[in-house]
Design a protein around this motif. Structure first.
Motif, PDB file in Angstrom:
ATOM      1  N   ARG A 229      27.062   6.635  29.679  1.00  0.00           N
ATOM      2  CA  ARG A 229      27.616   7.173  30.892  1.00  0.00           C
ATOM      3  C   ARG A 229      26.849   6.656  32.173  1.00  0.00           C
ATOM      4  N   MET A 230      25.321   6.653  31.836  1.00  0.00           N
ATOM      5  CA  MET A 230      24.530   6.195  32.923  1.00  0.00           C
ATOM      6  C   MET A 230      24.650   4.881  33.357  1.00  0.00           C
ATOM      7  N   PHE A 231      24.690   4.015  32.259  1.00  0.00           N
ATOM      8  CA  PHE A 231      24.916   2.569  32.826  1.00  0.00           C
ATOM      9  C   PHE A 231      26.376   2.458  33.065  1.00  0.00           C
ATOM     10  N   LYS A 232      27.263   3.038  32.895  1.00  0.00           N
ATOM     11  CA  LYS A 232      28.552   2.821  33.286  1.00  0.00           C
ATOM     12  C   LYS A 232      28.370   2.912  34.866  1.00  0.00           C
ATOM     13  N   SER A 233      27.777   3.975  34.984  1.00  0.00           N
ATOM     14  CA  SER A 233      27.728   4.288  36.740  1.00  0.00           C
ATOM     15  C   SER A 233      27.040   3.447  37.321  1.00  0.00           C
ATOM     16  N   LEU A 234      25.988   2.507  36.884  1.00  0.00           N
ATOM     17  CA  LEU A 234      25.346   1.800  37.626  1.00  0.00           C
ATOM     18  C   LEU A 234      25.961   0.369  37.689  1.00  0.00           C
ATOM     19  N   THR A 235      27.064   0.131  37.119  1.00  0.00           N
ATOM     20  CA  THR A 235      27.876  -1.142  37.098  1.00  0.00           C
ATOM     21  C   THR A 235      29.045  -0.974  37.715  1.00  0.00           C
ATOM     22  N   ASP A 236      29.571  -2.164  38.385  1.00  0.00           N
ATOM     23  CA  ASP A 236      30.720  -1.974  39.008  1.00  0.00           C
ATOM     24  C   ASP A 236      31.488  -3.331  38.782  1.00  0.00           C
ATOM     25  N   THR A 237      32.540  -3.362  37.723  1.00  0.00           N
ATOM     26  CA  THR A 237      33.356  -4.612  37.583  1.00  0.00           C
ATOM     27  C   THR A 237      34.936  -4.568  38.155  1.00  0.00           C
ATOM     28  N   PHE A 238      34.943  -3.296  38.587  1.00  0.00           N
ATOM     29  CA  PHE A 238      36.459  -3.072  39.056  1.00  0.00           C
ATOM     30  C   PHE A 238      36.763  -3.549  40.499  1.00  0.00           C
ATOM     31  N   SER A 239      35.872  -2.966  41.390  1.00  0.00           N
ATOM     32  CA  SER A 239      36.218  -3.131  42.872  1.00  0.00           C
ATOM     33  C   SER A 239      35.723  -4.673  43.193  1.00  0.00           C
ATOM     34  N   ASP A 240      34.769  -5.398  42.259  1.00  0.00           N
ATOM     35  CA  ASP A 240      34.470  -6.626  42.354  1.00  0.00           C
ATOM     36  C   ASP A 240      34.410  -7.411  40.996  1.00  0.00           C
ATOM     37  N   PRO A 241      35.364  -8.225  40.922  1.00  0.00           N
ATOM     38  CA  PRO A 241      35.356  -8.766  39.124  1.00  0.00           C
ATOM     39  C   PRO A 241      34.047  -9.810  38.821  1.00  0.00           C
ATOM     40  N   ARG A 242      33.558 -10.076  39.916  1.00  0.00           N
ATOM     41  CA  ARG A 242      32.289 -10.748  39.902  1.00  0.00           C
ATOM     42  C   ARG A 242      30.980  -9.775  39.195  1.00  0.00           C
ATOM     43  N   GLY A 243      31.207  -8.806  39.432  1.00  0.00           N
ATOM     44  CA  GLY A 243      30.084  -7.825  38.879  1.00  0.00           C
ATOM     45  C   GLY A 243      29.279  -7.572  39.838  1.00  0.00           C
ATOM     46  N   VAL A 244      29.081  -6.148  40.364  1.00  0.00           N
ATOM     47  CA  VAL A 244      27.893  -5.761  41.205  1.00  0.00           C
ATOM     48  C   VAL A 244      27.255  -4.554  40.585  1.00  0.00           C
ATOM     49  N   ARG A 245      25.778  -4.387  41.065  1.00  0.00           N
ATOM     50  CA  ARG A 245      25.259  -3.179  40.905  1.00  0.00           C
ATOM     51  C   ARG A 245      25.890  -1.899  41.938  1.00  0.00           C
ATOM     52  N   ARG A 246      25.835  -0.705  41.198  1.00  0.00           N
ATOM     53  CA  ARG A 246      26.179   0.368  41.858  1.00  0.00           C
ATOM     54  C   ARG A 246      24.866   1.235  42.021  1.00  0.00           C
ATOM     55  N   THR A 248      22.650   4.581  42.336  1.00  0.00           N
ATOM     56  CA  THR A 248      23.035   5.825  42.173  1.00  0.00           C
ATOM     57  C   THR A 248      21.924   6.726  41.943  1.00  0.00           C
ATOM     58  N   SER A 249      21.841   7.825  42.743  1.00  0.00           N
ATOM     59  CA  SER A 249      20.687   8.884  42.669  1.00  0.00           C
ATOM     60  C   SER A 249      20.466   9.523  41.298  1.00  0.00           C
ATOM     61  N   VAL A 250      19.272   9.704  40.925  1.00  0.00           N
ATOM     62  CA  VAL A 250      18.988  10.668  40.035  1.00  0.00           C
ATOM     63  C   VAL A 250      19.951  11.988  39.704  1.00  0.00           C
ATOM     64  N   ASP A 252      22.862  12.438  41.186  1.00  0.00           N
ATOM     65  CA  ASP A 252      24.241  11.922  40.815  1.00  0.00           C
ATOM     66  C   ASP A 252      24.497  11.546  39.311  1.00  0.00           C
ATOM     67  N   LEU A 253      23.236  10.843  38.886  1.00  0.00           N
ATOM     68  CA  LEU A 253      23.465  10.425  37.688  1.00  0.00           C
ATOM     69  C   LEU A 253      23.624  11.549  36.444  1.00  0.00           C
ATOM     70  N   ALA A 254      22.662  12.532  36.831  1.00  0.00           N
ATOM     71  CA  ALA A 254      22.571  13.870  35.999  1.00  0.00           C
ATOM     72  C   ALA A 254      23.821  14.492  36.106  1.00  0.00           C
ATOM     73  N   ALA A 255      24.733  14.758  37.354  1.00  0.00           N
ATOM     74  CA  ALA A 255      25.720  15.276  37.531  1.00  0.00           C
ATOM     75  C   ALA A 255      26.922  14.542  36.545  1.00  0.00           C
ATOM     76  N   ILE A 256      27.032  13.336  36.965  1.00  0.00           N
ATOM     77  CA  ILE A 256      27.959  12.333  35.929  1.00  0.00           C
ATOM     78  C   ILE A 256      27.624  12.458  34.566  1.00  0.00           C
ATOM     79  N   CYS A 257      26.439  12.552  33.958  1.00  0.00           N
ATOM     80  CA  CYS A 257      26.137  12.764  32.543  1.00  0.00           C
ATOM     81  C   CYS A 257      26.067  14.092  32.119  1.00  0.00           C
ATOM     82  N   VAL A 292      17.066   6.523  44.038  1.00  0.00           N
ATOM     83  CA  VAL A 292      18.015   5.726  43.868  1.00  0.00           C
ATOM     84  C   VAL A 292      17.690   4.807  42.636  1.00  0.00           C
ATOM     85  N   ILE A 293      18.595   4.869  41.732  1.00  0.00           N
ATOM     86  CA  ILE A 293      18.218   3.921  40.378  1.00  0.00           C
ATOM     87  C   ILE A 293      19.272   2.782  40.378  1.00  0.00           C
ATOM     88  N   ASP A 294      18.834   1.563  40.363  1.00  0.00           N
ATOM     89  CA  ASP A 294      19.520   0.264  40.153  1.00  0.00           C
ATOM     90  C   ASP A 294      19.263  -0.392  39.065  1.00  0.00           C
TER      91      ASP A 294
END
Length: 346
Positions: A229-246, A248-250, A252-257, A292-294
């Motif tokens: 979940r953490m690494f899925k939160s840090l990557t984005d291949t949907f809004s940009d198919p080239r793949g970009v970093r996302r 995210t703060s610690v 927010d990551l804790a809330a997501i996970c 912010v984790i990247d």
């Protein structure tokens, strides 16, 4: 930008205004397109001094615009670009602006009035390294470290280098892993050779193997699902198919996970250890809720097989969610009906 300017080497102050200087700088920057010019002018730096503003990885601005609420992110991104353009074009104070970005994002500049013209006027496309330059990039660090590398391995590395845009960080990583293997297994007088390179995984697999080792290490004390979940939160291949970093703060990551922040930090520490450096900020920077984790580099998304699979799963899930959301909106408007087969067979 206010934080970057508020340093002793730039526009930082001492004395009574030290604690409020950043607030004043931010207020000045937000006042209008001449905010940066006014901030420099009010600082009263010596006339012979110049101010150089370097916006590294400028393509992150395009990501920022997409990852925030549409109106706010658009306005902030445009305002930031206007600050830089006005500062670069005026001649009242000596301000120079340098932008660095991946060449495949150049077209995104079209979304900002005046930016394409400025880029065209001062563009410098960094050329690919020549074979001799790559050879120096391979042999130089080895020599500095007091080692020797076999000529046949240098040739193998040059041939394996390929022509993808992210090869340099991959080269750096595979050299580090090859060196580590050589240090652990070398005999007196033995040079770094192909067997060390192949043991590290070569260009194709070295980074993925190393990331898997970190994954297994983190998985000893933490659920693999949390890491996913953490690494899925840090990557984005949907809004940009080239793949970009996302980034995210610690918090927010804790809330997501759905775990305590300390558990997220413990996982991050494994992936940003001095021997890994897969995540930022660097290991020497203490982490807290607002950190912010990247990803250290986009190549991790493409080279770590597990993360590439996770990113594809996330892209597919996001596409389905987007489709469902759109269909729900149409249903509420009365312009579409309930789904039937084959729509239900997602």
């Amino acid at each position: 930008m206010a934080a970057a300017l508020d340093t002793p080497q730039v526009l930082g102050t001492k004395g009574e205004l030290q604690t409020t200087n950043r607030v004043l700088l931010e207020a000045t920057l937000r006042r209008g397109t001449r905010g940066l010019v006014e901030a420099v002018r009010q600082a009263r730096i010596p006339r012979e001094d110049n101010v150089l503003v370097v916006a590294d990885q400028f393509e992150e601005l395009f990501r920022f615009r997409r990852s925030r609420p549409a109106e706010n992110s658009r306005n902030e991104a445009v305002a930031f670009v206007k600050l830089l353009l006005e500062a670069a074009q005026q001649d009242e104070v000596s301000i120079y602006v340098v932008l660095t970005m991946r060449s495949d994002f150049t077209g995104d500049c079209m979304d900002f009035p005046g930016l394409p013209e400025a880029v065209n006027a001062g563009q410098y496309l960094v050329p690919r390294m020549t074979r001799d330059e790559l050879r120096s990039a391979i042999t130089g660090p080895v020599a500095v470290g007091g080692g020797n590398i076999r000529h046949r391995l240098v040739l193998r590395l040059l041939n394996d280098f390929g022509d993808q845009s992210d090869q340099l960080p991959v080269l750096q990583h595979v050299l580090m892993r090859t060196w580590d293997h050589w240090e652990r297994h070398r005999q007196p007088g033995q040079a770094i050779d192909i067997k060390d390179y192949e043991a590290a995984g070569c260009f194709r697999n070295a980074l993925s193997i190393h990331a898997e080792e970190a994954y297994e290490e983190a998985g000893k004390n933490h659920s693999p699902r949390i890491i996913e979940r953490m690494f899925k939160s840090l990557t984005d291949t949907f809004s940009d198919p080239r793949g970009v970093r996302r980034p995210t703060s610690v918090q927010d990551l804790a809330a997501i996970c759905q775990v305590p922040e300390i558990e997220v930090i413990q996982i991050i520490e494994v992936f940003r250890s001095p021997k890994c450096c897969f995540l930022m900020p660097p290991y020497s920077v203490p982490l807290n809720s607002r950190s912010v984790i990247d990803l250290a580099h986009e190549s991790l998304m493409r080279r770590w097989t597990r993360l590439a699979s996770w990113a594809e799963e996330e892209r597919a899930s996001a596409a389905i969610y987007d489709r469902l959301s759109q269909a729900a909106g149409w249903l509420a408007e009365g312009t579409a009906g309930l789904w039937r087969t084959p729509e239900l067979e997602l």
